[in-house]
Design a protein around this motif. Structure first.
Motif, PDB file in Angstrom:
ATOM      1  N   PRO A 121       0.838  -1.205   0.000  1.00 32.28           N
ATOM      2  CA  PRO A 121       0.000   0.000   0.000  1.00 32.28           C
ATOM      3  C   PRO A 121       0.873   1.255   0.000  1.00 32.28           C
ATOM      4  N   MET A 122       0.404   2.290  -0.653  1.00 31.82           N
ATOM      5  CA  MET A 122       1.193   3.523  -0.750  1.00 31.82           C
ATOM      6  C   MET A 122       1.496   4.116   0.621  1.00 31.82           C
ATOM      7  N   ASN A 123       0.585   3.952   1.560  1.00 33.01           N
ATOM      8  CA  ASN A 123       0.769   4.628   2.845  1.00 33.01           C
ATOM      9  C   ASN A 123       1.901   4.066   3.688  1.00 33.01           C
ATOM     10  N   VAL A 124       2.430   2.877   3.315  1.00 32.85           N
ATOM     11  CA  VAL A 124       3.555   2.336   4.078  1.00 32.85           C
ATOM     12  C   VAL A 124       4.895   2.547   3.373  1.00 32.85           C
ATOM     13  N   VAL A 125       4.871   3.109   2.175  1.00 35.76           N
ATOM     14  CA  VAL A 125       6.123   3.325   1.436  1.00 35.76           C
ATOM     15  C   VAL A 125       7.140   4.118   2.256  1.00 35.76           C
ATOM     16  N   PRO A 126       6.750   5.211   2.926  1.00 33.27           N
ATOM     17  CA  PRO A 126       7.746   5.968   3.690  1.00 33.27           C
ATOM     18  C   PRO A 126       8.471   5.144   4.755  1.00 33.27           C
ATOM     19  N   SER A 127       7.839   4.107   5.262  1.00 36.24           N
ATOM     20  CA  SER A 127       8.483   3.291   6.304  1.00 36.24           C
ATOM     21  C   SER A 127       9.636   2.463   5.746  1.00 36.24           C
ATOM     22  N   PHE A 128       9.690   2.299   4.423  1.00 30.70           N
ATOM     23  CA  PHE A 128      10.767   1.541   3.795  1.00 30.70           C
ATOM     24  C   PHE A 128      11.805   2.444   3.129  1.00 30.70           C
ATOM     25  N   ALA A 129      11.647   3.745   3.245  1.00 28.14           N
ATOM     26  CA  ALA A 129      12.523   4.691   2.548  1.00 28.14           C
ATOM     27  C   ALA A 129      13.989   4.464   2.897  1.00 28.14           C
ATOM     28  N   THR A 130      14.843   4.543   1.867  1.00 29.39           N
ATOM     29  CA  THR A 130      16.273   4.309   2.074  1.00 29.39           C
ATOM     30  C   THR A 130      17.043   4.773   0.847  1.00 29.39           C
ATOM     31  N   ASP A 131      18.335   5.034   1.038  1.00 28.90           N
ATOM     32  CA  ASP A 131      19.205   5.314  -0.100  1.00 28.90           C
ATOM     33  C   ASP A 131      20.045   4.082  -0.461  1.00 28.90           C
ATOM     34  N   LYS A 132      19.721   2.943   0.133  1.00 29.79           N
ATOM     35  CA  LYS A 132      20.508   1.729  -0.072  1.00 29.79           C
ATOM     36  C   LYS A 132      20.195   1.020  -1.398  1.00 29.79           C
ATOM     37  N   LEU A 133      19.215   1.539  -2.134  1.00 29.74           N
ATOM     38  CA  LEU A 133      18.901   0.949  -3.438  1.00 29.74           C
ATOM     39  C   LEU A 133      19.600   1.689  -4.580  1.00 29.74           C
ATOM     40  N   LYS A 134      20.531   2.539  -4.247  1.00 32.34           N
ATOM     41  CA  LYS A 134      21.238   3.305  -5.274  1.00 32.34           C
ATOM     42  C   LYS A 134      21.854   2.349  -6.303  1.00 32.34           C
ATOM     43  N   GLY A 135      21.523   2.581  -7.563  1.00 28.62           N
ATOM     44  CA  GLY A 135      22.048   1.772  -8.655  1.00 28.62           C
ATOM     45  C   GLY A 135      21.249   0.523  -8.956  1.00 28.62           C
ATOM     46  N   LYS A 136      20.287   0.179  -8.083  1.00 32.18           N
ATOM     47  CA  LYS A 136      19.458  -1.004  -8.306  1.00 32.18           C
ATOM     48  C   LYS A 136      18.148  -0.620  -8.988  1.00 32.18           C
ATOM     49  N   ILE A 137      17.562  -1.588  -9.690  1.00 34.04           N
ATOM     50  CA  ILE A 137      16.274  -1.353 -10.330  1.00 34.04           C
ATOM     51  C   ILE A 137      15.165  -1.557  -9.306  1.00 34.04           C
ATOM     52  N   LEU A 138      14.287  -0.575  -9.217  1.00 36.09           N
ATOM     53  CA  LEU A 138      13.123  -0.631  -8.336  1.00 36.09           C
ATOM     54  C   LEU A 138      11.876  -0.574  -9.205  1.00 36.09           C
ATOM     55  N   ILE A 139      11.083  -1.641  -9.192  1.00 34.92           N
ATOM     56  CA  ILE A 139       9.826  -1.645  -9.936  1.00 34.92           C
ATOM     57  C   ILE A 139       8.702  -1.248  -8.993  1.00 34.92           C
ATOM     58  N   ASP A 140       8.039  -0.157  -9.337  1.00 35.31           N
ATOM     59  CA  ASP A 140       6.893   0.313  -8.556  1.00 35.31           C
ATOM     60  C   ASP A 140       5.618  -0.229  -9.197  1.00 35.31           C
ATOM     61  N   THR A 141       4.915  -1.094  -8.472  1.00 40.89           N
ATOM     62  CA  THR A 141       3.673  -1.682  -8.981  1.00 40.89           C
ATOM     63  C   THR A 141       2.447  -1.050  -8.323  1.00 40.89           C
ATOM     64  N   ASN A 142       2.640  -0.014  -7.548  1.00 40.91           N
ATOM     65  CA  ASN A 142       1.590   0.489  -6.671  1.00 40.91           C
ATOM     66  C   ASN A 142       0.563   1.362  -7.382  1.00 40.91           C
ATOM     67  N   ASN A 143      -0.609   1.428  -6.769  1.00 38.01           N
ATOM     68  CA  ASN A 143      -1.659   2.368  -7.160  1.00 38.01           C
ATOM     69  C   ASN A 143      -2.171   3.068  -5.909  1.00 38.01           C
ATOM     70  N   TYR A 144      -2.513   4.331  -6.056  1.00 40.28           N
ATOM     71  CA  TYR A 144      -2.989   5.116  -4.911  1.00 40.28           C
ATOM     72  C   TYR A 144      -4.513   5.081  -4.834  1.00 40.28           C
ATOM     73  N   ALA A 145      -5.025   4.909  -3.622  1.00 42.95           N
ATOM     74  CA  ALA A 145      -6.451   5.030  -3.353  1.00 42.95           C
ATOM     75  C   ALA A 145      -6.611   5.710  -2.004  1.00 42.95           C
ATOM     76  N   LEU A 146      -7.306   6.817  -1.977  1.00 46.51           N
ATOM     77  CA  LEU A 146      -7.460   7.568  -0.732  1.00 46.51           C
ATOM     78  C   LEU A 146      -8.122   6.713   0.348  1.00 46.51           C
ATOM     79  N   ILE A 147      -9.069   5.884  -0.056  1.00 45.56           N
ATOM     80  CA  ILE A 147      -9.806   5.073   0.915  1.00 45.56           C
ATOM     81  C   ILE A 147      -8.885   4.147   1.703  1.00 45.56           C
TER      82      ILE A 147
END
Length: 245
Positions: A66-92
């Motif tokens: 869920p989008m609302n938990v993304v900040p809890s995983f924030a890091t600069d340790k993925l520098k140079g790695k591929i990150l695939i974002d599969t997420n969709n936002y829903a206010l509900i």
């Protein structure tokens, strides 16, 4: 390659076994412990790890939370790695994320939490419950297409090649700035369309945040989602018939 998932919902449980079939190593993680993920990991054919370990281990990291938990995983340790974002936002589900409500593409918002990562938007505009069912070999009559966005050309090409191996035509849908065109409730969202129709549907997207995204009632949300899915699929099918006529 080593494919690491953050989140083990439908995306991980669908794509994980497909990566296995292609000969890749797979690991899964979430906010839960590896022990709590063990049964699901076994079903997928994956290792269960802590999130930080997956980030360090993987060549490609797939964010499926869920989008609302993304900040809890924030890091600069993925520098140079591929990150695939599969997420969709829903206010509900995700609550008020003002930058997204103001029109910032969801993947741009996600990428800002992982500075230096080679971010790609993919696999977000299709129902994972139907992903296997609609996959087709190259050249098949009813082979559908999926959009892929990134500012990193090499990362985009690599993920497009994976899309092709999974049984779909891959379409270069542009940069992260253009990725809003494949977000929730856009014309190309949650439908199956061939490449010509996908291109047209993406071009018809008008505003980054359609009104359906900000529904606050679950009772309202599901009928509206089903209506969107039905009408969008009918439109794509009509486009395909018109092209053949």
């Amino acid at each position: 390659m080593k494919i690491g998932f953050i989140g083990v919902g439908q995306v991980g449980q669908t794509l994980g076994p497909l990566f296995n079939k292609l000969g890749h190593e797979v690991a899964v993680s979430s906010s839960r412990s590896p022990e709590a993920l063990a049964e699901t990991a076994t079903q997928i054919g994956a290792q269960a790890m802590h999130v930080n370990d997956v980030m360090a281990w993987g060549d490609i990291i797939i964010l499926a939370t869920p989008m609302n938990v993304v900040p809890s995983f924030a890091t600069d340790k993925l520098k140079g790695k591929i990150l695939i974002d599969t997420n969709n936002y829903a206010l509900i589900r995700d609550g008020d994320i003002q930058e997204i409500l103001d029109g910032k593409p969801t993947t741009q918002w996600v990428s800002e939490h992982f500075p230096g990562a080679r971010t790609v938007k993919a696999f977000n505009n299709i129902m994972m419950s139907e992903f296997d069912e609609y996959a087709r070999p190259k050249g098949a009559e009813k082979r559908f297409a999926l959009p892929v966005c990134s500012d990193d050309h090499e990362a985009k090409v690599l993920i497009m090649n994976l899309v092709e191996e999974f049984g779909y035509d891959a379409y270069d849908a542009g940069s992260i700035a253009e990725s809003w065109r494949q977000q929730s409730f856009q014309p190309a969202y949650c439908i199956f369309s061939k490449l010509p129709e996908l291109k047209q549907l993406l071009a018809e997207a008008e505003v980054p945040i359609p009104p359906q995204v900000i529904i606050k009632s679950l009772e309202e949300a599901m009928p509206i989602f089903e209506k969107h899915k039905r009408e969008a699929q009918q439109k794509a099918d009509a486009m395909a018939l018109s092209r053949k006529a």
